[in-house]
Design an enzyme around this catalytic site. Structure first.
Site, PDB file in Angstrom:
ATOM      1  N   ASP A  12      -3.082  -2.159  10.028  1.00  0.00           N
ATOM      2  CA  ASP A  12      -3.701  -1.890   8.730  1.00  0.00           C
ATOM      3  C   ASP A  12      -3.603  -0.397   8.419  1.00  0.00           C
ATOM      4  OD1 ASP A  12      -5.050  -2.378   6.357  1.00  0.00           O
ATOM      5  OD2 ASP A  12      -6.559  -3.642   7.313  1.00  0.00           O
ATOM      6  N   GLU A  60      -0.298   2.865   4.664  1.00  0.00           N
ATOM      7  CA  GLU A  60       0.201   3.660   3.531  1.00  0.00           C
ATOM      8  C   GLU A  60       0.505   5.099   3.930  1.00  0.00           C
ATOM      9  OE1 GLU A  60      -2.674   2.136   3.596  1.00  0.00           O
ATOM     10  OE2 GLU A  60      -2.958   0.884   1.839  1.00  0.00           O
ATOM     11  N   ASP A  96      -5.062  -5.605  -0.880  1.00  0.00           N
ATOM     12  CA  ASP A  96      -6.374  -6.231  -1.082  1.00  0.00           C
ATOM     13  C   ASP A  96      -6.534  -6.733  -2.510  1.00  0.00           C
ATOM     14  OD1 ASP A  96      -6.783  -5.514   1.507  1.00  0.00           O
ATOM     15  OD2 ASP A  96      -7.981  -3.758   1.050  1.00  0.00           O
TER      16      ASP A  96
END
Length: 539
Positions: A177, A180, A245
């Site tokens: 996760d 980015e 998300d």
């Protein structure tokens, strides 16, 4: 600026060039092609085991269970809170015995209070400002700093720390996760250079750190890394990607279809999304039409969102025909039996269909590894001479056989489907044959996604299994006549990289339409006579 131009005709020649330039799309563990069960979040070992038992007691197929964030005592501590996870090693052994694999979320973020922060800071391994100060969270949370895995020393340390503290507990795969990363590098410094110049490269280096670790230290176990973001070449890192998300709304669901097609067309095959959406359901919601499924026995999940069981069912149907089928969301429960008694049998129907199609889907993964070409395909890739598909955003091909047309309008029980010119098409559910080059209105009750098969297709189907760890036999080879056809059926151990050196069984299937005959060469894929396996649709 420097750039490469890759030309080819047909489109798959372009993907061959992309593969040559950036690397192959590695085959994933076979479990990844099955069903990945997730939610935000399973709070404890007891809760996760209850979900596993729920699938096995219902004899429903599922392969991967996911432990999302906040299982740790601190961000970056690389531990599991013993209050809620008293014996994860024993848990994983029990889950493995039940045919499950497990995935766990690992973040690159570390807070000053965790046991590794000082080591990372001392070595200068954080993404940092020009003065050397680590970036500290987002402006609104100040929740720690991200390790700079563009630095090979930091990357090796990060892998080793995960291997020793997380994978050693028996977990199989990693959810990387915040790739980015959440802390944008513009104005900061990475090991490879100024963050403003190298703004987007982090997902490549981060997934590569994990993939390289798997290849070095776990050479007989295929890497599986779920990453929130991608950069060119990351398809070589045993990674799958998702669209972050997203919201649990009809509009979001509708927009996922062209999003995924654009993504896969870029040369990165293994895309998925959070089936059902990740964000919380709205506190107040008024459906445009009377819901097609009764929500009254799922109130503790859907609240006052009366049409969410309908939305989730339509989304689940669509997810059945994605490269990766993974459910997720911030709902109290998120299993196939969570959305009411009317939704449950429909969800089970598509879950079983996914596994029935496993021989077909897994073979598509092998083809992508060989060629670099995606198997979720926007229609212009396969029908470049049909101008009517040039901007058709809500239909796509899933492999060479299936045309998928998800229902994205609430309350709809029909939808218009354009069938590309140059082929005939069979309705998958009714076997009706229809000429291409026309738009037709297709019946789509709540238990049916419009699904067509191109004439001149071979679709191998497998026996029902509860996980990909069980042996699956070929029960049928369904031929859709109307043109010559070929399909390469592949199977192997599903776990190692032996396929790279020629291991596994390869069976080439051929359909001679003029002779109306199926032949095959290579490894024998079934032991019974062909007449008992081959089914010619319409005969």
């Amino acid at each position: 600026m420097s750039y490469f131009v890759i030309a080819g005709n047909p489109a798959d020649e372009i993907y061959a060039g992309y593969k040559l330039l950036t690397g192959p799309t590695q085959m994933l563990p076979k479990a990844a092609y099955g069903y990945i069960q997730c939610k935000q979040r399973y709070h404890s070992q007891e809760e996760l085991m209850a979900v596993a038992k729920g699938y096995r007691q219902r004899h429903l197929p599922a392969d991967v269970l996911v432990v999302d964030w906040f299982y740790y005592t601190k961000m970056g501590q690389m531990d599991m809170d013993p209050k809620y996870w008293p014996d994860p090693t024993a848990m994983n052994k029990q889950l493995h015995d039940m045919g499950f694999e497990t995935m766990i979320s690992v973040w690159p973020r570390f807070v000053p209070e965790d046991r590794f922060y000082s080591t990372i800071q001392k070595n200068g391994w954080f993404e940092h400002l020009p003065d050397g100060k680590p970036l500290d969270g987002l402006p609104y949370d100040k929740a720690g700093s991200d390790i700079d895995t563009t630095n090979p020393d930091a990357a090796r340390w990060y892998w080793n720390t995960i291997k020793d503290n997380i994978l050693s507990l028996g977990f199989d795969s990693l959810w990387a996760d915040e790739t980015e990363p959440d802390l944008p590098p513009n104005g900061a410094v990475l090991h490879v250079g100024p963050g403003t110049q190298y703004f987007n490269v982090y997902p490549y280096f981060h997934t590569k750190a994990l993939y390289d670790g798997y290849r070095k230290d776990l050479p007989n176990k295929r890497a599986l890394v779920l990453s929130r973001d991608v950069y060119t070449g990351a398809q070589s890192n045993g990674a799958i990607f998702w669209s972050s998300d997203i919201y649990p709304t009809w509009d979001t669901y509708k927009r996922q279809i062209p999003t995924g097609l654009d993504f896969a067309a870029s040369g990165v095959t293994y895309w998925s999304n959070d089936t059902g959406g990740w964000q919380d359901l709205p506190r107040e919601h008024h459906p445009a039409h009377p819901p097609l499924l009764d929500p009254s026995d799922a109130r503790d999940v859907v609240g006052h969102d009366d049409d969410f069981p309908e939305l989730y069912t339509r989304w689940f149907q669509y997810a059945t025909f994605l490269p990766i089928m993974r459910t997720h969301g911030s709902r109290k429960y998120n299993e196939t039996w969570s959305y009411g008694k009317q939704a449950e049998p429909i969800l089970e129907k598509y879950l079983r269909l996914r596994y029935e199609l496993m021989p077909y889907i897994y073979s598509l993964g092998y083809h992508t590894w060989e060629t670099g070409a995606p198997f979720m395909r926007a229609l212009p890739l396969d029908f470049p001479d049909d101008p009517k598909v040039a901007d058709l955003r809500d239909e796509y091909m899933f492999g060479p056989a299936f045309l998928v047309a998800p229902v994205t309008e609430q309350g709809a029980t029909t939808r218009e489907v354009y069938l590309p010119a140059g082929a005939d098409w069979f309705n998958f559910w009714t076997s009706e044959r229809v000429h291409g080059g026309q738009t037709i209105t297709v019946s789509a009750p709540i238990d049916t996604i419009p699904l067509f098969v191109r004439a001149g297709s071979i679709v191998p189907l497998g026996s029902m299994v509860e996980s990909t760890h069980q042996p699956q036999s070929i029960t049928r080879v369904r031929v859709y006549p109307g043109a010559d056809a070929a399909f390469t059926l592949f199977n192997d151990d599903g776990m190692t990289y032996a396929y790279e050196t020629g291991a596994g069984s390869v069976t080439h299937l051929y359909w001679d339409n003029a002779a109306q005959k199926l032949t095959h060469e290579g490894t024998a894929a079934w032991a019974t006579p062909d007449d008992s396996i081959v089914e010619v649709v319409g005969r």
